[in-house]
Design a protein around this motif. Sequence first.
Motif, mmCIF file in Angstrom:
data_model
loop_
_atom_site.group_PDB
_atom_site.id
_atom_site.type_symbol
_atom_site.label_atom_id
_atom_site.label_comp_id
_atom_site.label_asym_id
_atom_site.label_seq_id
_atom_site.Cartn_x
_atom_site.Cartn_y
_atom_site.Cartn_z
ATOM 1 N N HIS A 137 -6.829 10.264 1.897
ATOM 2 C CA HIS A 137 -6.885 10.355 3.516
ATOM 3 C C HIS A 137 -6.395 11.757 3.839
ATOM 4 C CE1 HIS A 137 -6.351 9.120 7.714
ATOM 5 N NE2 HIS A 137 -5.309 9.719 7.882
ATOM 6 N N GLY A 138 -7.592 12.745 3.556
ATOM 7 C CA GLY A 138 -7.538 13.896 3.704
ATOM 8 C C GLY A 138 -8.165 14.639 4.800
ATOM 9 N N HIS A 139 -8.432 15.861 4.783
ATOM 10 C CA HIS A 139 -9.377 16.594 5.435
ATOM 11 C C HIS A 139 -10.750 16.547 5.140
ATOM 12 C CE1 HIS A 139 -5.819 18.264 7.490
ATOM 13 N NE2 HIS A 139 -5.021 18.462 6.015
ATOM 14 N N GLY A 140 -11.128 16.109 3.975
ATOM 15 C CA GLY A 140 -12.446 15.635 3.678
ATOM 16 C C GLY A 140 -13.394 16.672 3.302
ATOM 17 N N TYR A 141 -14.584 16.437 2.972
ATOM 18 C CA TYR A 141 -15.555 17.301 2.603
ATOM 19 C C TYR A 141 -16.632 17.308 3.986
ATOM 20 C CZ TYR A 141 -14.664 16.427 -2.226
ATOM 21 O OH TYR A 141 -13.843 16.280 -3.426
ATOM 22 N N THR A 142 -17.001 18.414 4.204
ATOM 23 C CA THR A 142 -18.155 18.603 5.166
ATOM 24 C C THR A 142 -19.435 18.482 4.407
ATOM 25 O OG1 THR A 142 -17.929 21.148 5.543
ATOM 26 C CG2 THR A 142 -16.653 19.359 7.031
ATOM 27 N N ASN A 143 -20.446 18.494 5.202
ATOM 28 C CA ASN A 143 -21.966 18.187 4.578
ATOM 29 C C ASN A 143 -22.708 19.046 5.541
ATOM 30 O OD1 ASN A 143 -24.021 17.622 2.916
ATOM 31 N ND2 ASN A 143 -24.431 15.783 4.110
ATOM 32 N N PRO A 144 -22.838 20.145 5.585
ATOM 33 C CA PRO A 144 -23.664 21.169 6.825
ATOM 34 C C PRO A 144 -24.837 20.648 6.760
ATOM 35 C CG PRO A 144 -21.918 22.530 5.842
ATOM 36 C CD PRO A 144 -21.686 21.270 5.147
ATOM 37 N N THR A 145 -25.561 20.102 7.779
ATOM 38 C CA THR A 145 -27.018 19.941 7.653
ATOM 39 C C THR A 145 -27.628 20.592 8.995
ATOM 40 O OG1 THR A 145 -26.560 17.803 6.936
ATOM 41 C CG2 THR A 145 -28.550 18.194 7.631
ATOM 42 N N THR A 146 -28.809 21.343 8.914
ATOM 43 C CA THR A 146 -29.592 21.770 10.022
ATOM 44 C C THR A 146 -30.418 20.650 10.735
ATOM 45 O OG1 THR A 146 -29.290 24.010 9.016
ATOM 46 C CG2 THR A 146 -31.026 23.860 10.636
ATOM 47 N N THR A 167 0.869 -1.136 0.047
ATOM 48 C CA THR A 167 0.213 -0.019 0.104
ATOM 49 C C THR A 167 0.896 1.179 0.019
ATOM 50 O OG1 THR A 167 -1.985 -0.922 1.117
ATOM 51 C CG2 THR A 167 -1.723 1.308 1.336
ATOM 52 N N ALA A 168 0.556 2.285 -0.895
ATOM 53 C CA ALA A 168 1.326 3.550 -0.760
ATOM 54 C C ALA A 168 0.371 4.836 -0.553
ATOM 55 C CB ALA A 168 1.845 3.527 -2.488
ATOM 56 N N LEU A 169 1.093 5.254 0.484
ATOM 57 C CA LEU A 169 0.112 6.538 1.210
ATOM 58 C C LEU A 169 1.117 7.553 1.425
ATOM 59 C CD1 LEU A 169 -1.998 8.053 2.763
ATOM 60 C CD2 LEU A 169 -1.055 6.930 4.841
ATOM 61 N N ASN A 170 0.829 8.703 0.617
ATOM 62 C CA ASN A 170 1.405 9.849 0.539
ATOM 63 C C ASN A 170 0.952 10.844 1.440
ATOM 64 O OD1 ASN A 170 2.422 12.653 -0.041
ATOM 65 N ND2 ASN A 170 2.950 11.928 -2.383
ATOM 66 N N LEU A 171 1.867 11.191 2.612
ATOM 67 C CA LEU A 171 1.075 12.133 3.863
ATOM 68 C C LEU A 171 1.024 13.632 3.238
ATOM 69 C CD1 LEU A 171 3.255 10.548 6.663
ATOM 70 C CD2 LEU A 171 0.800 10.187 6.352
ATOM 71 N N SER A 230 -1.579 13.438 10.124
ATOM 72 C CA SER A 230 -1.597 12.314 8.987
ATOM 73 C C SER A 230 -2.345 12.810 7.772
ATOM 74 C CB SER A 230 -2.116 11.066 9.625
ATOM 75 O OG SER A 230 -3.511 10.894 9.737
ATOM 76 N N ARG A 231 -3.105 13.763 7.875
ATOM 77 C CA ARG A 231 -4.094 14.059 6.877
ATOM 78 C C ARG A 231 -3.198 15.038 5.676
ATOM 79 N NH1 ARG A 231 -9.239 13.383 8.390
ATOM 80 N NH2 ARG A 231 -9.114 12.071 9.813
ATOM 81 N N GLY A 232 -3.495 15.006 4.411
ATOM 82 C CA GLY A 232 -2.802 15.638 3.205
ATOM 83 C C GLY A 232 -4.032 16.345 2.663
ATOM 84 N N GLY A 233 -3.452 17.228 1.617
ATOM 85 C CA GLY A 233 -4.371 18.092 0.734
ATOM 86 C C GLY A 233 -5.056 19.088 1.374
ATOM 87 N N ALA A 234 -6.160 19.472 0.487
ATOM 88 C CA ALA A 234 -6.787 20.977 0.835
ATOM 89 C C ALA A 234 -7.664 20.695 2.212
ATOM 90 C CB ALA A 234 -7.491 21.435 -0.400
ATOM 91 N N LYS A 235 -7.943 21.788 2.816
ATOM 92 C CA LYS A 235 -8.806 21.989 3.848
ATOM 93 C C LYS A 235 -9.900 22.822 3.540
ATOM 94 C CE LYS A 235 -4.818 21.890 7.431
ATOM 95 N NZ LYS A 235 -4.211 22.451 8.547
ATOM 96 N N GLY A 236 -11.086 22.494 4.151
ATOM 97 C CA GLY A 236 -12.144 23.300 4.262
ATOM 98 C C GLY A 236 -13.165 23.426 3.134
ATOM 99 N N MET A 237 -13.145 22.104 2.343
ATOM 100 C CA MET A 237 -13.984 21.902 1.325
ATOM 101 C C MET A 237 -15.241 21.228 1.996
ATOM 102 S SD MET A 237 -11.551 20.052 -1.583
ATOM 103 C CE MET A 237 -10.938 18.466 -0.406
ATOM 104 N N VAL A 238 -16.464 21.912 0.967
ATOM 105 C CA VAL A 238 -17.794 21.785 1.656
ATOM 106 C C VAL A 238 -18.283 20.857 0.376
ATOM 107 C CG1 VAL A 238 -20.040 22.728 2.024
ATOM 108 C CG2 VAL A 238 -17.938 23.794 2.943
#
Length: 479
Positions: free
Chosen positions: A296-305, A273-277, A458-466
């Motif tokens: 394995h990043g910061h992910g997307y949030t899905n804001p829900t009321t 397995t190859a994981l780029n941090l 341990s997370r990589g990539g962009a932050k704050g994506m919705v």
Amino acid sequence: MSATPRTPSSVLIIGSGVFGLSTAYALATNPKYKETDITLVDRSDFPSRDSSSIDTSRIIRPDYADPAYAALANRAQELWRSSEWGANGRYTETGLCITADAGGTNYGIQSLKNVREMEAKRLSPDAKVTRKESRGFGKPVIEVLDTEEDLRRVLGTGGTNGVQGYVNWSSGWGDAEACMEYLYQKVARTQRVRFVSGTVSRLDIDHSSTTKIIRGALLNDGRHLSAEFTILAAGAWTAALLDLRGIAQSNAQIVSYITISEREQRALEKMPTALNLTTGLFVISPSAKHIKLARHGHGYTNPTTIPHPELPLEEAYHNPINVSLPRTHLTDPPLPDYLPAEATADLRKLCTDLYPPGAAPHDKTFSPLPIAQRPFAGTRLCYYTDRPHGEFLIDYHPSYDGSLFVVTGGSGHGFKFMPIIGDVIVQCIEGQTPPEFKEKWKWPEQRVPEDQWVGDGSRGGAKGMVLEEEYKKGGKARL
């Protein structure tokens, strides 16, 4: 806060993921709870087709920057490796290649230090060789990879995923769905656990006195499940049942699959397995004629009321809260059958970098297209429940007088602990949390705004994506 009775007359477990099923098994096989009625409720019959753990594969590794998690994962992995947990193809040891772009990462440096120290303890006292060398593998368990050429040699795909790193050949991966089915059957065979299919709409909170208690759960079809003691282990859905703002948050991670031939499978299945941090992008060793590409990043949030989950119902709708909750192909509205454009581009680049046309194995009798140019056979979102520092949350809720125990915050790394985590959770319930985790897993004294979370490194990539915002930018099915 008072502690729950050591042997409650009834226990309700909400959620049949790794944490919930493991806890059910630990309780059902513990003589202390032989008279306890145990009920496990989940919104879908097992296996839930949109559960994060119902998937082709999960990384199983002791490669953690935190020594406490590294040691706990090492304990679990010994069981994956040497006991029934990993039998019949449920566990495969092909290694893990931790990589990074130029400059490396502190997480990778500390992880390498920890696994080296653990491996040193396994040195044979007479031959002075590592465990894998003594088993005839003829190479060190851990190899430092200083150049891209080193990475290409180890990966064997013709490409690379990063420019430097190390490989730990004693790490591996698990067949996630098969492992979950195995655990489910272990629980069922105890004949001690009643399984209920139904969506929990709210916890049943007794607001009638100064000391509030949890009396079980209310289902959206009108049913009521009562219990003296409730364990909430609902994974990414936990925030729908408790106000976890500033404590835990659901984030969606991207996954796609590419179909390969039997011949290509044989040529590639030994790759680690190859994981780029740096980027968070990873590929798990191919299995079942599929390559799994993910981030394995910061992910997307899905804001829900939603109505406030802990206020009396007549007040809840007047005091809504906004939280991130899963959106899957089973929710309303359902998830599209494609990924956002930035996700598709990221995974495409990973595939091209690792399996460059002309260098990677290519079975032309199977497909005229090289691996990197084939369409995705499927895509999905895998939901993590993140914490401010990437720690599990395994503790009593302080507001409910010992009647509610919360197990959440898997942060994308709960699966590998499956063989031992249930027993550890029961230890925590009984007030015997392992000393090294007492501070890490306790209910937080303060809530931290999500934009101030630092994670575990341990997370990589962009932050704050919705999620919805990224879908509005475009995407194309099955690319």
